[in-house]
Design an enzyme around this catalytic site. Structure first.
Site, short mmCIF file in Angstrom:
data_model
loop_
_atom_site.label_atom_id
_atom_site.label_comp_id
_atom_site.label_asym_id
_atom_site.label_seq_id
_atom_site.Cartn_x
_atom_site.Cartn_y
_atom_site.Cartn_z
N GLU A 186 -9.89 6.14 3.00
CA GLU A 186 -10.74 5.09 3.56
C GLU A 186 -9.84 3.93 3.94
O GLU A 186 -8.75 3.78 3.40
CB GLU A 186 -11.75 4.62 2.51
CG GLU A 186 -11.20 3.63 1.46
CD GLU A 186 -10.16 4.23 0.51
OE1 GLU A 186 -10.07 5.47 0.43
OE2 GLU A 186 -9.43 3.45 -0.14
N SER A 236 1.87 -9.67 -1.21
CA SER A 236 1.58 -8.24 -1.10
C SER A 236 1.71 -7.67 0.30
O SER A 236 1.88 -6.47 0.47
CB SER A 236 0.17 -7.96 -1.63
OG SER A 236 -0.76 -8.82 -0.99
N LYS A 292 0.81 -1.22 0.00
CA LYS A 292 0.00 0.00 0.00
C LYS A 292 0.85 1.27 0.00
O LYS A 292 0.45 2.30 -0.54
CB LYS A 292 -0.93 0.01 1.22
CG LYS A 292 -2.02 -1.04 1.18
CD LYS A 292 -3.09 -0.70 0.17
CE LYS A 292 -4.25 -1.69 0.19
NZ LYS A 292 -5.13 -1.52 -0.98
#
Lengths: 385, 249
Positions: free
Chosen positions: A104, A370, A82
């Site tokens: 969010e 990830s 991220k």
């Protein structure tokens, strides 16, 4: 800009000018060498890029099929991919002279990565999070607050990620003059799906160089999990024109034929939400359905429009993995490789394990690992009970 | 469609379809135009009051077909214009042909789709024309002039959002409202109705004084339904009588 019929800009008129402002600022900076240099500096020295492409020898030998490589996004600062996007967008916001970030978050990973980027670049940061998720992810709420962000619980609707996005959009419509909405996945109105994909493409670019260097050729298969789809778009994008099979793994939840999954590409219908035309899990009246996955980061009724396009074009194959399969993969992978994967990434691992056995020993699979799984220990503990 | 018009909004099916019809008939006594919202699971342009109305309707089992049934029953009693307001997805899911077909046969006068800007609306525009349903597009204080001109061409009247943000009762008129109204009146030829945050007769009076052709009141009515439920009719009528006073010169 659209991906075939998908994507677009389905927002109230108030949001059109801020989206145009964002698009033109992004277009300028995308080809600005100074900006790219600055971003790369932070990606390297702050976030820890490049991440290794690691040959999972133990797992490959155990399965006795294809060679499995892992793209180690779990080793990045904050523990997940991220941050590639939040550093990029926060720097973009800074250049646009915005003073405040909003975002969010579902499980809290994107919220944490945004809190980090906000603090790094001196931007006030507020994170919208469904009240349900605030309850389930107390540690991450605490983490975001320690990192300098303010977390706002969203009490309306299903009180989860999709409602947090609604609330962030409402905030943005009120405060766009001072505020950048830092969307966490390849979703939302244009230009967001493109911006997030571009910032995440660093994963695929590195992977390509690394596999060429290690193996002297391209992989046969790349596997990544898909919720909104940012880590998958990031690793797929530089390989779209190559002869490489790309597989996106959606959350099958309690079963693909139950109502409790988050497999929007496999089980969804075309629709419009959060500013984009894509596939959504919805009822016949177009009301969005509640979704479920053991991996909070996959628990979203929609998916990025570029995935919808790649599915319809047949370029990427989308499959699903259930909660139980992901959990088993989480455990087996941890015990075999000594790496705790995020439950999201465990979906990709589970599918790679399924297909590796059927492949030849010199075939190559790359899995996008990830994120790391420390955040999921409580959920795994409860699931095992 | 509008001239010194009071346009009043409620959400269909809140709290159920029988009550909705009753509320519409109460509103009809005082309003010039009725706006009826189709409930949606993700009402991103709405503030808390109307969000909750959407959720109440859905929780009580509202179905898309109900809205046309409500409009048809309303038409047995009233000739006043009725605007159907929706988010795009329920309409997209139904398909424009079916949607406009039902809209026409039940007696809908015009439609507003909040999250469908005109750039994405080619099919919407051509099919609304085919079925003879009027269209209303939104504009905001930050809408650039060339977009406003396009809205002016495509819209029966211009629905001007008075502020930056979502629907909801506000004590004061947005500081942007009058400036934006003046600008839209200068650029556009069609009538202009101002909505979002319009809650009192003073707001109504102020806007009309500055050239508004209509005002839209939603949350100030819907909050009464939130408070009084099925018994809300007399309270709605009282509030509308009050608002109506803002229309007098």
């Amino acid at each position: 800009m659209k991906f075939g019929e998908f994507g677009g800009r389905y927002v109230p008129e108030t949001l059109i000018p801020p989206l145009e402002e964002l698009e033109s600022a992004y277009r300028k900076l995308k080809s600005d060498e100074e900006f790219q240099k600055e971003l790369n500096w932070y990606l390297k020295n702050y976030a820890g890029r490049p991440t290794p492409l690691y040959f999972a020898k133990n797992l490959s030998e155990k399965l006795g099929g294809a060679k499995i490589y892992l793209k180690r996004e779990d080793l990045l600062h904050s523990g997940a991919h991220k941050i590639n996007n939040t550093l990029g967008q926060a720097l973009l916001a800074k250049k646009m002279d915005k003073k405040r970030l909003i975002a969010e978050t579902g499980a809290g990973q994107h919220g944490v990565a945004t809190a980090i980027a906000g603090t790094l670049f001196g931007l006030e940061t507020e994170i919208y999070m469904g009240a349900e998720d605030v309850e389930r992810q107390k540690t991450n709420v605490f983490r975001m607050e320690i990192l300098g962000a303010h977390v706002i619980p969203v009490e309306t609707g299903s009180r989860t990620l999709k409602d947090a996005i609604n609330e962030a959009l409402r905030d943005w419509a009120s405060n766009f003059e001072t505020t950048h909405y830092l969307i966490g996945s390849v979703v939302g109105p244009h230009p967001y799906p493109t911006i997030v994909r571009d910032f995440q493409s660093v994963i695929g670019k590195e992977t390509k160089e690394q596999i060429m260097e290690i193996e002297g050729g391209l992989p046969d298969v790349i596997v990544a999990c898909v919720g909104g789809g940012s880590n998958a778009m990031g690793i797929f994008y530089p390989f779209l024109e190559d002869d490489v099979q790309l597989i996106g793994v959606e959350a099958g939840g309690r079963g693909i034929d139950t109502e409790e999954n988050s497999a929007s590409l496999i089980k969804g219908e075309k629709g419009v939400l959060h500013g984009m035309l894509s596939y959504f899990l919805q009822d016949e009246d177009g009301q969005m359905r509640d979704t479920h996955s053991i991996a909070a980061g996959l628990d979203y009724p929609g998916v990025g429009p570029e995935h919808a396009y790649l599915k319809d074009r047949g370029r990427v194959k989308y499959v699903s993995v259930t909660d139980d399969e992901a959990l088993r993969a989480f455990l087996e992978f941890s015990k075999t490789e000594g790496i705790l994967p995020a439950l999201e990434s465990a979906h990709a691992i589970a599918h790679a394990m399924k297909i590796a056995k059927e492949m030849k020993r010199d075939d190559i699979i790359i899995v996008n690992l990830s994120g790391r799984g420390d955040k999921d220990l409580k959920i795994v503990m409860e699931a095992l009970r | 469609m509008i001239e010194r018009a009071l346009i009043t909004y409620i959400t269909a099916g809140d709290p159920d379809k029988v009550a909705t019809l009753e509320f519409l008939l109460s509103m009809e006594k005082y309003a010039d135009v009725i706006e009826l919202g189709i409930p949606f699971s993700d009402p991103m342009a709405d503030g808390k009051t109307i969000q909750e109305a959407n959720f109440r309707a859905l929780k009580n089992g509202f179905r898309m077909k109900d809205v046309f049934e409500i409009v048809r029953s309303f038409r047995d009693h009233s000739e006043k214009p009725l605007i159907l307001m929706s988010y795009y997805n329920p309409v997209y899911r139904m398909g424009f042909e079916r949607f406009f077909n039902k809209a026409r046969s039940s007696g809908v006068s015009a439609t507003i789709i909040v999250d469908l800007p005109f750039d994405e609306a080619e099919e919407y525009i051509s099919l609304s024309e085919k079925y003879g349903i009027e269209r209303v597009f939104l504009s905001a204080p930050n809408t650039p002039e060339e977009r406003l001109r396009r809205v002016d061409e495509l819209s029966s009247f211009i629905y001007l959002i008075s502020l930056y943000g979502v629907t909801g009762v506000r004590r004061e008129l947005s500081p942007l409202a009058l400036e934006a109204l003046k600008r839209v009146k200068r650029i556009c030829r069609k009538p202009v109705a101002v909505g979002f945050g319009i809650s009192t007769k003073e707001h109504v009076r102020e806007l009309l004084k500055h050239g508004a052709d209509g005002v839209v009141v939603g949350s100030a009515i819907v909050e009464l339904i939130g408070k009084y439920g099925r018994e809300a009719s007399p309270f709605i009528e009282k509030r509308l009588r009050e608002l109506r006073r803002g229309l007098k010169v």
